[in-house]
Design a protein around this motif. Structure first.
Motif, PDB file in Angstrom:
ATOM      1  N   LYS A   1       2.907  11.632   4.112  1.00 56.88           N
ATOM      2  CA  LYS A   1       2.320  12.294   2.943  1.00 56.88           C
ATOM      3  C   LYS A   1       3.152  13.501   2.544  1.00 56.88           C
ATOM      4  O   LYS A   1       3.587  14.271   3.393  1.00 56.88           O
ATOM      5  CB  LYS A   1       0.891  12.724   3.260  1.00 56.88           C
ATOM      6  CG  LYS A   1       0.212  13.364   2.064  1.00 56.88           C
ATOM      7  CD  LYS A   1      -1.276  13.515   2.269  1.00 56.88           C
ATOM      8  CE  LYS A   1      -1.893  14.344   1.150  1.00 56.88           C
ATOM      9  NZ  LYS A   1      -1.618  13.836  -0.201  1.00 56.88           N
TER      10      LYS A   1
ATOM     11  N   ILE B   1       1.233  -1.308   4.119  1.00 55.84           N
ATOM     12  CA  ILE B   1      -0.070  -0.659   4.013  1.00 55.84           C
ATOM     13  C   ILE B   1       0.113   0.724   3.403  1.00 55.84           C
ATOM     14  O   ILE B   1       0.902   1.540   3.886  1.00 55.84           O
ATOM     15  CB  ILE B   1      -0.750  -0.558   5.395  1.00 55.84           C
ATOM     16  CG1 ILE B   1      -1.093  -1.985   5.867  1.00 55.84           C
ATOM     17  CG2 ILE B   1      -2.024   0.273   5.310  1.00 55.84           C
ATOM     18  CD1 ILE B   1      -1.579  -2.054   7.268  1.00 55.84           C
TER      19      ILE B   1
ATOM     20  N   GLU C   1      -5.750  -5.544  -2.692  1.00 59.14           N
ATOM     21  CA  GLU C   1      -6.785  -4.720  -3.324  1.00 59.14           C
ATOM     22  C   GLU C   1      -6.168  -3.990  -4.501  1.00 59.14           C
ATOM     23  O   GLU C   1      -6.101  -2.771  -4.530  1.00 59.14           O
ATOM     24  CB  GLU C   1      -7.333  -3.689  -2.331  1.00 59.14           C
ATOM     25  CG  GLU C   1      -8.023  -4.290  -1.141  1.00 59.14           C
ATOM     26  CD  GLU C   1      -8.284  -3.231  -0.077  1.00 59.14           C
ATOM     27  OE1 GLU C   1      -9.194  -2.419  -0.273  1.00 59.14           O
ATOM     28  OE2 GLU C   1      -7.566  -3.217   0.931  1.00 59.14           O
TER      29      GLU C   1
ATOM     30  N   ASN D   1      -2.035   3.999   1.988  1.00 58.69           N
ATOM     31  CA  ASN D   1      -3.356   4.637   2.015  1.00 58.69           C
ATOM     32  C   ASN D   1      -4.399   3.715   2.621  1.00 58.69           C
ATOM     33  O   ASN D   1      -5.540   3.662   2.161  1.00 58.69           O
ATOM     34  CB  ASN D   1      -3.801   5.017   0.595  1.00 58.69           C
ATOM     35  CG  ASN D   1      -2.976   6.156   0.057  1.00 58.69           C
ATOM     36  OD1 ASN D   1      -2.485   6.986   0.818  1.00 58.69           O
ATOM     37  ND2 ASN D   1      -2.807   6.196  -1.252  1.00 58.69           N
ATOM     38  N   GLY D   2      -4.007   2.953   3.622  1.00 62.94           N
ATOM     39  CA  GLY D   2      -4.961   2.065   4.266  1.00 62.94           C
ATOM     40  C   GLY D   2      -5.236   0.768   3.527  1.00 62.94           C
ATOM     41  O   GLY D   2      -6.102   0.003   3.931  1.00 62.94           O
ATOM     42  N   ARG D   3      -4.502   0.521   2.440  1.00 61.31           N
ATOM     43  CA  ARG D   3      -4.750  -0.709   1.680  1.00 61.31           C
ATOM     44  C   ARG D   3      -3.486  -1.550   1.566  1.00 61.31           C
ATOM     45  O   ARG D   3      -2.382  -1.034   1.582  1.00 61.31           O
ATOM     46  CB  ARG D   3      -5.223  -0.381   0.265  1.00 61.31           C
ATOM     47  CG  ARG D   3      -6.519   0.332   0.182  1.00 61.31           C
ATOM     48  CD  ARG D   3      -6.971   0.417  -1.279  1.00 61.31           C
ATOM     49  NE  ARG D   3      -7.976   1.461  -1.413  1.00 61.31           N
ATOM     50  CZ  ARG D   3      -7.704   2.718  -1.761  1.00 61.31           C
ATOM     51  NH1 ARG D   3      -6.460   3.071  -2.024  1.00 61.31           N
ATOM     52  NH2 ARG D   3      -8.659   3.613  -1.857  1.00 61.31           N
TER      53      ARG D   3
ATOM     54  N   MET E   1       1.097   7.175   5.645  1.00 67.54           N
ATOM     55  CA  MET E   1       0.732   7.056   4.222  1.00 67.54           C
ATOM     56  C   MET E   1       1.271   5.750   3.633  1.00 67.54           C
ATOM     57  O   MET E   1       0.527   4.925   3.166  1.00 67.54           O
ATOM     58  CB  MET E   1       1.313   8.237   3.479  1.00 67.54           C
ATOM     59  CG  MET E   1       1.197   8.130   1.994  1.00 67.54           C
ATOM     60  SD  MET E   1       0.651   9.672   1.318  1.00 67.54           S
ATOM     61  CE  MET E   1      -0.992   9.326   0.819  1.00 67.54           C
TER      62      MET E   1
ATOM     63  N   HIS F   1      -6.033   0.069  -5.187  1.00 67.38           N
ATOM     64  CA  HIS F   1      -4.725   0.627  -4.871  1.00 67.38           C
ATOM     65  C   HIS F   1      -4.123   1.382  -6.058  1.00 67.38           C
ATOM     66  O   HIS F   1      -3.664   2.518  -5.916  1.00 67.38           O
ATOM     67  CB  HIS F   1      -3.793  -0.502  -4.432  1.00 67.38           C
ATOM     68  CG  HIS F   1      -2.361  -0.115  -4.308  1.00 67.38           C
ATOM     69  ND1 HIS F   1      -1.924   0.790  -3.367  1.00 67.38           N
ATOM     70  CD2 HIS F   1      -1.262  -0.472  -5.014  1.00 67.38           C
ATOM     71  CE1 HIS F   1      -0.622   0.958  -3.500  1.00 67.38           C
ATOM     72  NE2 HIS F   1      -0.197   0.200  -4.487  1.00 67.38           N
TER      73      HIS F   1
ATOM     74  N   GLN G   1       3.361   2.464   4.950  1.00 66.94           N
ATOM     75  CA  GLN G   1       3.871   1.821   6.143  1.00 66.94           C
ATOM     76  C   GLN G   1       4.368   0.432   5.751  1.00 66.94           C
ATOM     77  O   GLN G   1       3.588  -0.413   5.350  1.00 66.94           O
ATOM     78  CB  GLN G   1       2.721   1.713   7.164  1.00 66.94           C
ATOM     79  CG  GLN G   1       3.142   1.341   8.564  1.00 66.94           C
ATOM     80  CD  GLN G   1       3.653   2.566   9.314  1.00 66.94           C
ATOM     81  OE1 GLN G   1       3.108   3.641   9.153  1.00 66.94           O
ATOM     82  NE2 GLN G   1       4.695   2.407  10.096  1.00 66.94           N
TER      83      GLN G   1
ATOM     84  N   THR H   1       4.340  -6.903   6.140  1.00 61.54           N
ATOM     85  CA  THR H   1       3.148  -6.201   5.727  1.00 61.54           C
ATOM     86  C   THR H   1       3.517  -4.880   5.085  1.00 61.54           C
ATOM     87  O   THR H   1       4.627  -4.373   5.259  1.00 61.54           O
ATOM     88  CB  THR H   1       2.239  -5.869   6.931  1.00 61.54           C
ATOM     89  OG1 THR H   1       2.994  -5.100   7.852  1.00 61.54           O
ATOM     90  CG2 THR H   1       1.723  -7.120   7.579  1.00 61.54           C
TER      91      THR H   1
ATOM     92  N   SER I   1       8.700   3.937   6.919  1.00 65.44           N
ATOM     93  CA  SER I   1       7.414   4.566   6.643  1.00 65.44           C
ATOM     94  C   SER I   1       7.657   5.906   5.971  1.00 65.44           C
ATOM     95  O   SER I   1       8.686   6.545   6.177  1.00 65.44           O
ATOM     96  CB  SER I   1       6.618   4.739   7.935  1.00 65.44           C
ATOM     97  OG  SER I   1       7.309   5.619   8.782  1.00 65.44           O
TER      98      SER I   1
END
Lengths: 267, 258
Positions: free
Chosen positions: A47, A80, A89, A82-84, A1, A93, A3, A78, A44
């Motif tokens: 959820k 991330i 974005e 929820n994949g964004r 969720m 986000h 990272q 980096t 990390s």
């Protein structure tokens, strides 16, 4: 969720000696010193987890929250969620996160709280049905029904904080960032806020990241604690892990924390 | 747009919480510009014209500039007070909301009290319309509208430029008021009155002359080149560099957080 890998954030801070002469000199050639607010931060979060993020003032807590919520861009690393990537974005986000800054209000000062909520409904483009459901639930759980029609400026701090939390959950985000949510609250309000966060996490599986200086918040809410000092992650574990590090399990929590700060020389 | 109206309705409701203060400021704003008008009036009592422009002509010029300025202030004032928005953390809040930043800054303030100034401008404008001797044509009417629009855009451009620079200084930049307040005050007279340097500056750098001086010449019939009518539109290009500065500022902010 969530990272996070090798995150670093560097600030440039201008430095100068005291006195008129150096002030004059500073006008023409500034000397900057690089301050590493965050260094090589990796962690990390799954959820539905509740994480307490603690550390002394200036340790880098707020910077981390700001990066995770898309306000700041880091120099390295980096992240991330929820994949964004939050800062790439931003709009997509922030639709899925809620942020509460304990020291700053997001409600419009002079109008009744419900008006602020209505505006947020349009800002987040929440459908009427979802809005009504969220509102009803939040009003019940936070007992807001009597204060909804009061202008924000006339609320007590505890009432306001309950409204702030409601405001950041109207769009039903999957992650909630709480930056010192209990600061300055009285005992009753603190308990109410804690109670609510706990329930929210259980019912909606909302991931919660919470910064605080109040160890009782941590004890009541989080199973996992991350200790940060001078921009580095020093400890990531349970409250018991924390106590083991100091080796005095009988002391009260504030003393444990103070001992930890001393041990890591971060105060 | 619908959302913008919602914001405005919140601002109006907030304002009505302080009714007395609101009306006093409104009246105050009216008289501030009224005093500027008096200055002009007494000057023309002594001299019949300034560099070949009559009293009515200058009044016309003044009313247009004042109208553009007050409209720009009503809608774009938030950019002019941007150092406050950065200072109190409101900008961070905007960054965590799923809407455009320019829109959010715009919507964060709606300066109703400036209607006092706008009213003054309208009164003067109507006065010139009735008593002046401008011979109106369709093209001239369009030109007036373009002048006002162009003026709003140029003033807002300066506000935005100011906001963009705030990211670097974090303080108010009072020197930019020379351009905004200065232009409002000096806009009383056609720019050419102040000599060639000011005319050049306000043609090529901060394009005041494009919405004030040149189209004005066309309207009063001193110049028949109809190309002058569209110059206010050319002036709106000024917004482009201002927007770029703003973007650079935003990028700097998210990388430094200060």
């Amino acid at each position: 969720m969530i990272q996070v890998e090798n995150l670093s954030k560097i600030y440039k801070v201008s430095r100068r000696e005291a006195g008129m002469k150096s002030a004059w000199k500073n006008l023409f050639s500034r000397q900057y010193e690089e301050v590493k607010a965050i260094q090589n931060l990796s962690f990390s979060v799954k959820k539905g987890e509740m994480v307490g993020y603690i550390g002394p003032n200036g340790a880098g807590k707020s910077s981390t929250i700001k990066i995770l919520s898309g306000i700041l861009t880091p120099e390295e690393g980096t992240c991330i969620i929820n994949g964004r990537i939050p800062w790439k974005e931003r709009k997509a986000h922030v639709k899925d996160i809620g942020v509460v800054f304990g020291q700053r209000s997001q409600l419009w000062w002079d109008v009744p709280v419900i008006d602020s909520f209505e505006l947020l409904k349009d800002i987040y483009q929440i459908s009427k049905e979802q809005y009504n459901n969220s509102l009803e639930e939040l009003v019940n759980c936070l007992s807001l029904s009597t204060i909804l029609k009061t202008p924000t400026r006339q609320l007590s701090l505890g009432q306001r904080m309950r409204c702030e939390i409601a405001a950041s959950l109207l769009h039903n985000p999957s992650i909630l960032f709480l930056d010192e949510p209990t600061i300055g609250l009285d005992a009753v309000s603190k308990l109410a806020v804690r109670d609510f966060i706990k329930k929210r996490n259980e019912v909606h599986k909302t991931t919660v990241i919470l910064t605080t200086h109040d160890m009782q918040d941590i004890e009541a809410l989080t199973s996992r604690i991350m200790l940060i000092g001078r921009g580095r992650l020093l400890l990531d574990g349970t409250l018991d892990n924390l106590k083991e590090q100091v080796g005095q399990s009988n002391n009260n929590l504030d003393e444990v924390l103070a001992a930890l700060y001393k041990k890591y020389k971060i105060q | 747009m619908k959302l913008y109206l919602k914001y405005i309705s919140i601002h109006i409701r907030s304002m009505m919480e302080y009714k007395k203060s609101f009306f006093l400021t409104l009246i105050g704003q009216f008289f501030v510009s009224f005093h500027a008008f008096l200055g002009m009036y007494f000057m023309f009592q002594r001299f019949n014209q300034v560099k070949g422009f009559t009293y009515k002509e200058c009044l016309f010029c003044f009313s247009i500039v004042l109208m553009a300025f007050s409209l720009a202030e009503i809608f774009f004032r938030a950019f002019d007070r941007f150092h406050i928005i950065i200072g109190n953390g409101q900008f961070d809040r905007m960054l965590v909301r799923p809407r455009g930043l320019v829109f959010q800054v715009l919507a964060s303030q709606f300066e109703l009290t400036r209607f006092g100034r706008l009213l003054q401008a309208i009164v003067l404008f109507v006065y010139v319309l009735i008593t002046g001797d401008i011979s109106w044509s369709m093209l001239r009417i369009i030109t007036v509208i373009l002048m006002i629009v162009g003026g709003i855009v140029v003033f807002s451009g300066i506000f935005m430029l100011y906001a963009g620079l705030c990211f670097f200084t974090l303080e108010g930049l009072e020197f930019l008021n020379i351009i905004t307040d200065g232009a409002r005050e000096y806009g009383k007279y056609p720019v050419s009155v102040y000599g060639r340097f000011v005319l050049k500056f306000s043609t090529y750098i901060v394009p005041f002359a494009l919405f004030q001086y040149y189209p004005f010449l066309y309207i009063i019939g001193k110049n028949t080149n109809s190309f002058y009518c569209i110059l206010p539109l050319v002036g709106t290009l000024f917004l482009v560099p201002c927007y770029i500065v703003w973007r650079i500022g935003v990028r700097k902010y998210v990388s430094t957080g200060s």
